[in-house]
Write a protein that holds these residues in place. Structure first.
Motif, PDB file in Angstrom:
ATOM      1  N   GLU A   1      58.904  22.219  29.821  1.00 33.14           N
ATOM      2  CA  GLU A   1      59.617  22.793  30.970  1.00 33.14           C
ATOM      3  C   GLU A   1      61.092  22.928  30.633  1.00 33.14           C
ATOM      4  OE1 GLU A   1      58.134  23.743  33.610  1.00 33.14           O
ATOM      5  OE2 GLU A   1      56.226  22.677  33.617  1.00 33.14           O
TER       6      GLU A   1
ATOM      7  N   LEU B   1      60.972  14.944  34.523  1.00 30.61           N
ATOM      8  CA  LEU B   1      60.111  15.838  33.755  1.00 30.61           C
ATOM      9  C   LEU B   1      59.032  15.070  32.997  1.00 30.61           C
ATOM     10  CD1 LEU B   1      62.600  18.475  32.357  1.00 30.61           C
ATOM     11  CD2 LEU B   1      60.708  18.892  33.904  1.00 30.61           C
TER      12      LEU B   1
ATOM     13  N   GLU C   1      53.611  22.218  38.434  1.00 33.36           N
ATOM     14  CA  GLU C   1      52.488  21.974  37.525  1.00 33.36           C
ATOM     15  C   GLU C   1      51.406  21.140  38.206  1.00 33.36           C
ATOM     16  OE1 GLU C   1      51.906  23.315  34.578  1.00 33.36           O
ATOM     17  OE2 GLU C   1      53.755  24.440  34.906  1.00 33.36           O
TER      18      GLU C   1
ATOM     19  N   LYS D   1      60.114  29.144  39.831  1.00 36.10           N
ATOM     20  CA  LYS D   1      59.162  28.025  39.877  1.00 36.10           C
ATOM     21  C   LYS D   1      58.716  27.734  41.305  1.00 36.10           C
ATOM     22  CE  LYS D   1      58.397  26.606  35.697  1.00 36.10           C
ATOM     23  NZ  LYS D   1      57.079  26.403  35.119  1.00 36.10           N
TER      24      LYS D   1
ATOM     25  N   ASN E   1      59.749  21.866  38.918  1.00 34.55           N
ATOM     26  CA  ASN E   1      58.887  22.148  37.762  1.00 34.55           C
ATOM     27  C   ASN E   1      57.668  21.244  37.751  1.00 34.55           C
ATOM     28  OD1 ASN E   1      60.424  24.156  36.707  1.00 34.55           O
ATOM     29  ND2 ASN E   1      61.423  22.909  35.159  1.00 34.55           N
TER      30      ASN E   1
ATOM     31  N   LEU F   1      61.805  20.123  27.896  1.00 35.77           N
ATOM     32  CA  LEU F   1      61.192  18.813  27.823  1.00 35.77           C
ATOM     33  C   LEU F   1      59.811  18.932  28.433  1.00 35.77           C
ATOM     34  CD1 LEU F   1      62.911  15.464  28.181  1.00 35.77           C
ATOM     35  CD2 LEU F   1      60.673  15.721  29.195  1.00 35.77           C
ATOM     36  N   ALA F   2      58.839  18.426  27.709  1.00 36.64           N
ATOM     37  CA  ALA F   2      57.451  18.542  28.145  1.00 36.64           C
ATOM     38  C   ALA F   2      57.099  20.001  28.444  1.00 36.64           C
ATOM     39  CB  ALA F   2      57.190  17.680  29.372  1.00 36.64           C
TER      40      ALA F   2
ATOM     41  N   MET G   1      51.602  23.258  32.446  1.00 36.69           N
ATOM     42  CA  MET G   1      52.530  23.214  31.321  1.00 36.69           C
ATOM     43  C   MET G   1      53.060  24.606  31.063  1.00 36.69           C
ATOM     44  SD  MET G   1      53.329  21.669  28.139  1.00 36.69           S
ATOM     45  CE  MET G   1      52.125  20.395  28.275  1.00 36.69           C
TER      46      MET G   1
END
Lengths: 932, 207
Positions: free
Chosen positions: B123, A167, A208, A239, A204, B120-121, B1
């Protein structure tokens, strides 16, 4: 437990005391005072030798930071706490750092080694904390220095660390896109990690990344597809589906592959969030084209469930989804018009707004009346305390305008009704900024396009112009109302009332552009009123008109000094005209022998305005006019202006006179002598140039050219009567030849009477021989239009298909884009420029990297030399200082300063052996190892 | 994000927690907190939980006297954001044991720690409920092992002395100073589907 509390009363307040203290404060002033004293205590406490005291102070500051109290001054102390060996302190240090550090925090460069150490810790909790902390404080240099370590962490034995490392990589990529290349293979491997949470984290991150630059991640599609079809974890499925929505638009083949599994999910899932995401993916992934009836039917049908429950949230997202689908499948969405219409009166404004936005696409000729009525009722405040917020009212007005003007008014059957609606809107929106102009544009549009309703629209405009209320509360609309009243003055019942209303307005009451329109409208109405031949030109009539003319002259005089160029120019132009008219009226014999008004009023004035009827013209028409052959737009129409001799002479004379005057005034001889010499020099100079010019052989030609130029200037001057028409027309013809596209301004009215239409240069623009003819489609009837109402479409040039001109949808878009641009750029948008342009397929930049590394190495070497030198000196100094324990803190600071100077990351200065020479060397070595 | 920030706001507009997943200056943070507070506090109970703020979305939900607010991208899924918020509340509820506003006020750092394990960040890092709490208790255990828990244990006597704090569903009376009316249960939120949110292991948009 309580004994311990008593044992360590090291700090004045614990966090608990602080919070209680704040809560005990009665008002803001007391709170402020209390907090300030608490912060000043913390200032002492963070300097304490006792780590417990220091930690508590940092924790207190972190608490106060939440309420907007700055703690950046304590950044160094936060760093000290972060480097504590005790977990409890480290945890608080990291918390404070995450809360208060920014990318530009200067102590961050001291943190590199500490973070490296924590990342390499044998305790996975330390590692996890360092990663969490890093996700918040990562700066470009930290990202560069730590990328390698984090990539290693992605293969950590504990899944807990792996998922965090994955992450945090996204944050690293944002700061240091190069890391993407080195870590990509491992990132791909993580999609097949045995631990679901690691896979989920990877999805995730890729999701992004794909939003920024989808092309890079297309090769991952098979793996991702596999996850989509096998996983049952809703979090991750959402996601994955979002990720495919980014990929699908750039790879059309994905659509066929994706639709079966997504359809399957849509039909089986009970999770609304997943269902919504699937529909969203189909819509925003570009998978819903006009042909996909079946798919669209399913989506629209499923969305209807969202409205059948009482859940407001589902209604809201349902409307959002409908708003997207309606663009491709308006008919399908229209089948659900009932539930959507219900949302229009929802108590929740967010839902209402979305519903109203949607209804624009759903109205038809049958429902328009009803919908507009419902919306208008909303705008009328029910009671004083129930006034809707302004932004919502503006929104509703815009939507009403959109739905009525949609598709060139295809839904409006009764234009009297529409004009009445517009008039009501002007009344309802009194005091609402800017919206008046938008209503005005519509009114103008209707007046121009719909001939049958024109007199009605003119009447409405006239009432607005004379209405004092409108002028104060909704002045935006007047610019258009004034234009309509002027342009279609022929429909005015009482032109003199309008005229008087207009000329009684003092400058500065209206905006500049409205004033400019009024000034243009006044002569139009005047010519209509005074130029009519229905009223005999009797003595009393002459007096009345004269009085009016003089009033207008007085009015224009006031505006002729306006600071606005449009207002000033127009008023000055017409001022001269009206002065001439006043003169003409006065000069008429006063014996009732001629009962027609003076020609200046009855013929010249109307000819200025009524020669052509104004039709709506497409905004794009101008561009479509082809450039005539032989026209070079870069060529100058006229040679640069050369000042004529006479001017030069005059100037020189004037100067000489002034000088002489000065000479006379000043009694001093020296000055006067000097002055006279300069004058002589100047006049000599001008004389010599003159002589030079006249001695040339092309003298004759030059003279001819100037003569023509003078004639041209005179021809343009409305107040210069030419000796003979022959000369005038000759020069005019020449002018046409030289500059065919020059437009004729309002020419001298006296001359206009005998004007040969063909000589008006604008006719030259009829380039029929070159291009397709102008398509005049005046009063073309719209197909869906019931009989009797004719709506003029816009005129354009060339292409028939584009001839419909500005689509009202476009107009709506313009409106919304204007709204969007009014927002400032949001600070919430993540800066991902580095990633947007980062292409994994582009040639490796290793070469450039290598060079950079070389350069870096050289720099380090130099820094090292310096550091070594400084260290030597330092050691000498510290030998004495170290003994005195008290001063140690100072030394630590000194080292810190020097380290900053050298730009070499080093060990945390807070550590005890910092002053030791050995550590110093180690630090330099560390730094070196890390850089290379 | 995904999530840009999480703010916990009392009904009186006091910030109880503010976690930022993007780096902003203190001034920018204060501006956002101020704007978003006004927007959220102005909403009535019957309204939906989504708002538009600048180019982002604000997703909020009220649990008893606290508003849980999350800022997300305009392209993000609102429903799943509500699930994340709900997950966070659940985790706190379990950690503190029937969490109340005072727990969060006096142990604000714990609330941050839990959030750090959940997100976290920006997510969601862990979809397993058990795992998040396990990590937190591991960390707490490490602190204890260090024999350095005194700072926090010092707070505990005070908190446990306050009457009625253990229960959060209105059965016990709360001191007025603690927070106006915490009478509604944390889990019953807007008075609808009472209890189901904490009882069921899945949120309402989650099947």
């Amino acid at each position: 437990m309580s004994t311990r509390v008593k044992k360590t009363p090291l700090f004045k307040k614990s966090l608990h005391d602080l919070i209680r203290g704040i809560r005990a404060c009665k008002d803001e002033e007391a709170t402020d005072k209390y907090v300030r004293s608490a912060i000043s205590e913390c200032r002492q406490e963070v300097l304490s030798q006792d780590m417990d005291v220091k930690t508590m102070a940092v924790l207190k500051l972190a608490y106060l930071q939440m309420f907007g109290h700055d703690m950046t001054w304590a950044s160094f102390n936060v760093l000290e706490v972060m480097s504590s060996p005790k977990f409890v302190q480290k945890r608080i240090g990291y918390l404070a750092a995450m809360q208060s550090f920014g990318v530009d925090t200067d102590v961050l460069m001291l943190a590199t080694n500490m973070l490296k150490k924590d990342l390499a810790s044998s305790n996975h909790l330390d590692v996890a904390m360092a990663i969490s902390g890093l996700s918040n404080i990562v700066s470009p240099s930290l990202a560069r220095d730590l990328a390698e370590d984090l990539i290693k962490m992605m293969n950590h034995s504990k899944p807990y660390v792996r998922k965090k490392a994955v992450l945090v990589m996204y944050k690293i990529f944002l700061q240091f896109p190069e890391a993407l290349r080195t870590s990509f293979p491992r990132l791909r491997d993580k999609l097949e990690d045995p631990e679901i949470s690691v896979v989920s984290a990877t999805v995730n991150v890729i999701c992004e990344l794909a939003k920024k630059h989808p092309k890079n991640y297309l090769p991952l599609a098979p793996q991702l597809f596999n996850i989509l079809t096998t996983s049952s974890n809703n979090w991750m499925l959402i996601k994955i589906i979002k990720l495919f929505a980014s990929l699908a638009p750039i790879e059309p083949r994905l659509k066929a592959k994706l639709i079966p599994p997504i359809t399957n999910i849509i039909q089986t899932t009970t999770a609304m969030s997943l269902l919504y995401e699937c529909i969203n993916c189909i819509v925003s992934g570009g998978m819903l084209s006009k042909e996909d009836e079946q798919l669209a039917t399913m989506c629209v049908g499923k969305l209807r469930i969202f409205f059948e429950e009482t859940d407001q949230n589902l209604k809201f997202v349902g409307l959002l989804a409908y708003n997207k689908i309606v663009l491709t499948h308006p008919l399908l969405v229209a089948q659900n018009a009932d539930v959507i219409m219900d949302c229009m009166d929802d108590p929740d404004l967010s839902i209402r707004e979305r519903a109203v936005e949607l209804v624009v696409y759903l109205v038809n000729t049958d429902t328009l009346f009803d919908v507009v009525k419902r919306l208008m009722l909303q705008l009328i405040p029910q009671s004083r305390d129930q006034v809707l917020p302004e932004h919502y009212r503006v929104e509703v007005v815009r939507r009403i305008l959109d739905m009525c003007s949609n598709n060139t008014y295809s839904n409006v059957t009764n234009f009297e009704w529409y004009v009445a609606v517009l008039v009501d809107l002007v009344k309802i929106t009194e005091g609402v900024k800017d919206i008046g102009a938008e209503i005005g544009v519509e009114l103008q549009n209707v007046a121009v396009r719909v001939r049958s309703v024109r007199d009605y629209a003119v009447g409405a405009s006239a009432r607005m112009v004379t209405d004092k209320d409108v002028m104060i509360k909704n002045p935006g609309v007047l610019k258009y109302a004034g234009w309509i009243a002027g342009e279609y003055a022929i429909y005015l019942d009482n032109p003199e009332i309008i005229l008087n209303a207009m000329i009684n307005i003092e400058p500065q009451t209206l905006s500049d552009d409205t004033e400019a329109v009024y000034i243009q409208a006044i002569p139009k109405i005047y010519s209509q009123y005074a130029g009519t031949d229905r009223i005999p030109w009797t003595h009393s009539r002459a007096q009345e008109i004269l009085q009016l003319t003089e009033n207008i002259v007085a009015y224009l005089e006031k505006y002729s000094t306006s600071m606005d160029i449009e207002v000033q120019e127009r008023s000055v132009e017409f001022l001269e005209l009206f002065r001439l008219i006043a003169l003409a009226i006065k000069e008429r014999p006063d014996d009732n022998s001629d009962l027609t008004p003076p020609a200046l009023i009855s013929q010249a004035m109307p000819s200025m305005f009524n020669l052509w009827e104004l039709n709506p013209v497409s905004a794009k028409a101008q561009k479509r006019i082809p450039i005539p052959e032989g026209l070079d737009l870069d060529e100058e129409f006229n040679a640069p202006v050369v000042y004529s001799e006479s001017e030069n002479e005059e100037e020189a004379l004037l100067r000489e006179q002034i000088m002489k005057q000065q000479q006379l005034n000043s009694g001093k001889n020296i000055n006067s002598a000097a002055a006279s010499t300069t004058v002589n020099a100047k006049s000599n100079k001008s004389k010599s140039t003159r002589d030079g010019a006249s001695s040339e052989s092309e003298d004759e030609e030059e003279m001819e050219r100037r003569r023509q130029e003078r004639r041209r200037r005179q021809a343009e001057d409305p107040f210069y009567i030419l000796e003979s028409d022959k000369v005038a027309s000759k020069s005019r013809k020449q002018r046409q030849d030289s500059s065919s596209s020059e437009l004729s301004g309002p020419d001298d009215p006296m001359k206009n009477e005998k004007l040969d239409i063909d000589s008006i240069p604008i006719m030259k623009l009829e380039i029929a021989s070159i291009a397709a003819p102008v398509t005049k489609k005046k009063s073309k009837r719209h197909r869906t239009q019931p009989a009797h109402v004719e709506i003029a479409t816009e005129e354009t040039f060339g292409d028939e298909n584009a001839a419909t001109g500005v689509h009202p949808d476009e107009a709506a878009q313009r409106r919304s884009s204007a709204r969007a641009t009014s927002h400032k750029k949001s600070i919430l948008r993540v800066d991902a420029r580095g990633l947007e342009n980062y292409d994994l397929d582009s040639p490796d930049e290793d070469e450039a990297d290598r060079q950079e590394v070389e350069k870096f190495k050289a720099e380090i070497l130099e820094a090292r030399k310096k550091a070594a030198k400084a260290a030597e000196e330092e050691v000498r100094a510290t030998h004495i200082v170290v003994k005195k324990k008290k001063k140690k803190a100072k030394v630590v600071k000194k080292i810190k300063k020097r380290d900053e100077k050298n730009d070499t990351p080093t060990e945390m200065p807070a550590e005890e052996e910092k002053t030791d020479e050995k550590t110093e060397e180690k630090a330099v070595e560390n730094a070196e190892g890390q850089e290379t | 994000m995904a999530v840009q920030y999480v703010i916990l706001l009392s009904r009186q507009g006091k910030v109880r927690l503010a976690k930022w997943f993007l780096t902003l200056s203190l001034k920018e943070k204060s501006k956002i907190v101020k704007d978003v507070s006004t927007l959220v506090l102005g909403r009535r109970t019957k309204m939906c939980n989504f708002l538009e703020y600048k180019e982002s979305k604000v997703v909020y939900r009220r649990y008893a006297s606290l508003f849980f607010i999350a800022g997300v991208d305009s392209t993000d899924n609102e429903l799943i954001t509500l699930e994340i918020i709900h997950r966070y509340v659940e985790q706190m509820d379990r950690y503190y044991g029937n969490v109340c506003e005072l727990d969060i006020i006096f142990n604000f750092q714990k609330a941050y720690y839990i959030l750090d394990e959940l997100l976290l960040a920006g997510e969601l890092q862990e979809s397993s409920k058990r795992d998040v709490l396990r990590r937190i208790s591991q960390q707490d255990a490490l602190e204890e092992a260090e024999g350095d828990e005194e700072k926090f244990s010092r707070l505990m006597p005070y908190i446990s002395q306050l009457p009625g704090l253990t229960s959060y569903d209105g059965s016990a009376s709360l001191p007025a100073s603690a927070s106006g009316s915490l009478s509604t249960s944390f889990s019953s939120g807007r008075g609808r589907s009472s209890g189901s949110r904490t009882a069921s292991s899945r949120g309402e948009y989650f099947g």
